[in-house]
Enzyme design. Sequence first.
Site, PDB file in Angstrom:
ATOM      1  N   ASN A 131      44.233  21.856  70.754  1.00 43.83           N
ATOM      2  CA  ASN A 131      44.250  23.053  71.593  1.00 43.83           C
ATOM      3  C   ASN A 131      42.926  23.137  72.339  1.00 43.83           C
ATOM      4  O   ASN A 131      41.919  23.588  71.801  1.00 43.83           O
ATOM      5  CB  ASN A 131      44.467  24.301  70.731  1.00 43.83           C
ATOM      6  CG  ASN A 131      44.690  25.545  71.565  1.00 43.83           C
ATOM      7  OD1 ASN A 131      44.467  25.544  72.777  1.00 43.83           O
ATOM      8  ND2 ASN A 131      45.128  26.615  70.932  1.00 43.83           N
ATOM      9  N   ASP A 137      47.823  29.776  75.375  1.00 43.20           N
ATOM     10  CA  ASP A 137      48.717  29.666  74.216  1.00 43.20           C
ATOM     11  C   ASP A 137      50.024  30.426  74.414  1.00 43.20           C
ATOM     12  O   ASP A 137      51.079  30.002  73.939  1.00 43.20           O
ATOM     13  CB  ASP A 137      48.018  30.188  72.955  1.00 43.20           C
ATOM     14  CG  ASP A 137      46.958  29.220  72.440  1.00 43.20           C
ATOM     15  OD1 ASP A 137      46.789  28.145  73.040  1.00 43.20           O
ATOM     16  OD2 ASP A 137      46.300  29.559  71.446  1.00 43.20           O
ATOM     17  N   GLY A 157      50.076  25.672  69.897  1.00 44.01           N
ATOM     18  CA  GLY A 157      49.042  25.928  70.899  1.00 44.01           C
ATOM     19  C   GLY A 157      48.373  24.714  71.491  1.00 44.01           C
ATOM     20  O   GLY A 157      47.476  24.849  72.326  1.00 44.01           O
ATOM     21  N   ASP A 159      47.678  21.523  73.918  1.00 44.68           N
ATOM     22  CA  ASP A 159      47.878  21.481  75.365  1.00 44.68           C
ATOM     23  C   ASP A 159      47.275  20.216  75.971  1.00 44.68           C
ATOM     24  O   ASP A 159      46.675  19.382  75.287  1.00 44.68           O
ATOM     25  CB  ASP A 159      47.295  22.737  76.024  1.00 44.68           C
ATOM     26  CG  ASP A 159      45.850  23.021  75.606  1.00 44.68           C
ATOM     27  OD1 ASP A 159      45.117  22.064  75.308  1.00 44.68           O
ATOM     28  OD2 ASP A 159      45.457  24.209  75.576  1.00 44.68           O
ATOM     29  N   ASP A 329      64.887   9.959  77.276  1.00 45.27           N
ATOM     30  CA  ASP A 329      65.468  10.468  76.036  1.00 45.27           C
ATOM     31  C   ASP A 329      66.990  10.285  76.042  1.00 45.27           C
ATOM     32  O   ASP A 329      67.630  10.286  77.097  1.00 45.27           O
ATOM     33  CB  ASP A 329      65.108  11.954  75.924  1.00 45.27           C
ATOM     34  CG  ASP A 329      65.582  12.596  74.647  1.00 45.27           C
ATOM     35  OD1 ASP A 329      65.111  12.180  73.577  1.00 45.27           O
ATOM     36  OD2 ASP A 329      66.427  13.504  74.722  1.00 45.27           O
ATOM     37  N   GLU A 358      65.790   5.385  75.142  1.00 46.93           N
ATOM     38  CA  GLU A 358      66.049   5.590  73.718  1.00 46.93           C
ATOM     39  C   GLU A 358      67.500   5.198  73.419  1.00 46.93           C
ATOM     40  O   GLU A 358      68.430   5.877  73.843  1.00 46.93           O
ATOM     41  CB  GLU A 358      65.808   7.046  73.329  1.00 46.93           C
ATOM     42  CG  GLU A 358      66.024   7.306  71.851  1.00 46.93           C
ATOM     43  CD  GLU A 358      66.090   8.787  71.511  1.00 46.93           C
ATOM     44  OE1 GLU A 358      65.735   9.142  70.376  1.00 46.93           O
ATOM     45  OE2 GLU A 358      66.502   9.583  72.380  1.00 46.93           O
TER      46      GLU A 358
END
Length: 612
Positions: A131, A137, A157, A159, A329, A358
Amino acid sequence: MKKYLLLFALACQMLTANATTKISRVEPTDWYVGMKDPTLQLMVYGKDVRNADVKIDYPGVKIDSLVRLDSPNYLLIYLNLDGAKAGNMKIKIGGKTLNYQLKQRTMSGDKHMGFTNADVLYLMMPDRFANGNPRNDAFSSMRDKLVERSEPSMRHGGDLEGIRQHLDYFTQLGVTALWFTPVLENDRPADQGKYSSYHGYATTNYYRVDPRFGTNEEYRQLVNECHQRGLKVVMDMIFNHCADTHPWNLDAPSKDWFNYPHYGLQTSYKLTPVLDPYASEVDKRETVDGWFVPSMPDLNQRNPHVIKYLIQNSMWWIETVGIDGIRMDTYPYADRKAMAHWMKVLNDEYPNFNTVGETWVAEPAYTAAWQKDSKLSNVNSNLKTVMDFSFYEKINTAKNEETDGGSTGFNRIYNSFVYDYLYADPSHVMAFIENHDTNRFLESTKDATGMKQALALLLTVNRIPQLYYGSEVLMNGTKEITDGNVRKDFPGGFSGDTHNCFSREGRTDAENAMFDWLSRLLHWRQGNEVIIKGKQIQFMPFKGVYVVARQYNGKSVMTIVNGNKTNAELDVKRYAEIIASHTQATDVITGNKINLTSNLPLLQRQTLIIEF
């Protein structure tokens, strides 16, 4: 007479639309001139925009078509940009005039270089790594305002700024590419107030980084700083589905924008019907058209407007941010032919770029059929890189077994690589021992012995290797209760952490030992032509010892793993075709000299990588 009445009614509709048009957004937000395909789809969203008239007066740009969809709040404008120059293009939609930016590309498509088997990818979840900016957040304007680190399935939180602040850590470790799980906006409430979309796989805006991770500009700056340090960046994308709170699901552009709207069909999670020559229609339909989960509507890629939107979006991020690769994905869950078309368009524009899909089936024949130019498939996927779930499954079984004279232990790995002849290009297969969807390799232990064996093979065989964040400091966990337990916070990345694995001083002796071992191996691998280009030769496990060799330009590397829980030895005469007349080798990890004139003693579960 009826014809004139219809024309009159349509004219009245357009006049009404022009008077009341309100435009909320246009996607893509901007675009680039000089693409091989000059076609641009603009999706315009706004109340009653469907019937608005459109005018553009810009050199080199013409309107190819207007598509008025089922919803009155969408209008698709197809433009031809052949010959257009960069500049500010004015678009009149109804009574509104939009300023639309056409940009100059920073480089031609062939200059975008993707990740290769010379790289080692480091997978991390931005929410769980560090974070760097606590101010982002939570936002009062977003549906999920909860941040709770004590809950494994809530937002914690982390980033992009947290990642940026630790770029030196990655270069110290020795990885060369960073793969972030999706960073795009996931604006949906936490289910039951306890399960959030911290993972990023429920997109609500394809053109915006989630504000809790940062801004589009911060993402671009992060990629630039990675490049300055010799690190590539791989972006995780999802074409199969979006979130239930995406504007499309709240106001569908057309009746066929989604497969089975309103959660009309659940996927079976069985991928084999897509390639099964005997598959029933119902099995294929359940796989491809069913929703992944109730909160993720299944996009219909057979709709040409849907796939055009998604193709453009992937190209926009390449051009705007400068990413070096894409991980797609749930690849087989989307329409096979539409995805093949996407890959062809991407390969034509960016011939040196790379995308990995994937493909979660552990049979090499299945995986190989999804690779570009495979002779096993009647549809060329155009997908350069596939994921080696066979290696993942076999190594995680072998770690708990003795390697006997039959099929257990490292015999499983040997028997997996046997089928590399199925792949059009084995060097474009991405292997891994764990990821964000699996148990940690260590599970509930902290014993690095087995993990060193797995990593030694992963980093020396003919594959693109992928690591999962925290393996280097012995992070463990299982999915028994929740996926969040294999996606724990990286120690030291959050305020109040008393354990800091980013520094040598903050790590335990065991963590430092693991970090040093892996870092040494990773730095040795960088630019190592024997590993990148070398011929691979594997030997059947003999008396529990498995050997994989690589050879290139007169140099050899042997990876030796003792699959026994007792001491063993390497019979050097058996490996004479590799050792030849060499009498001495160097231990890659320790630098110690190894005598090759007599059998090598091996401790229980010992790992040895030697070069000569």
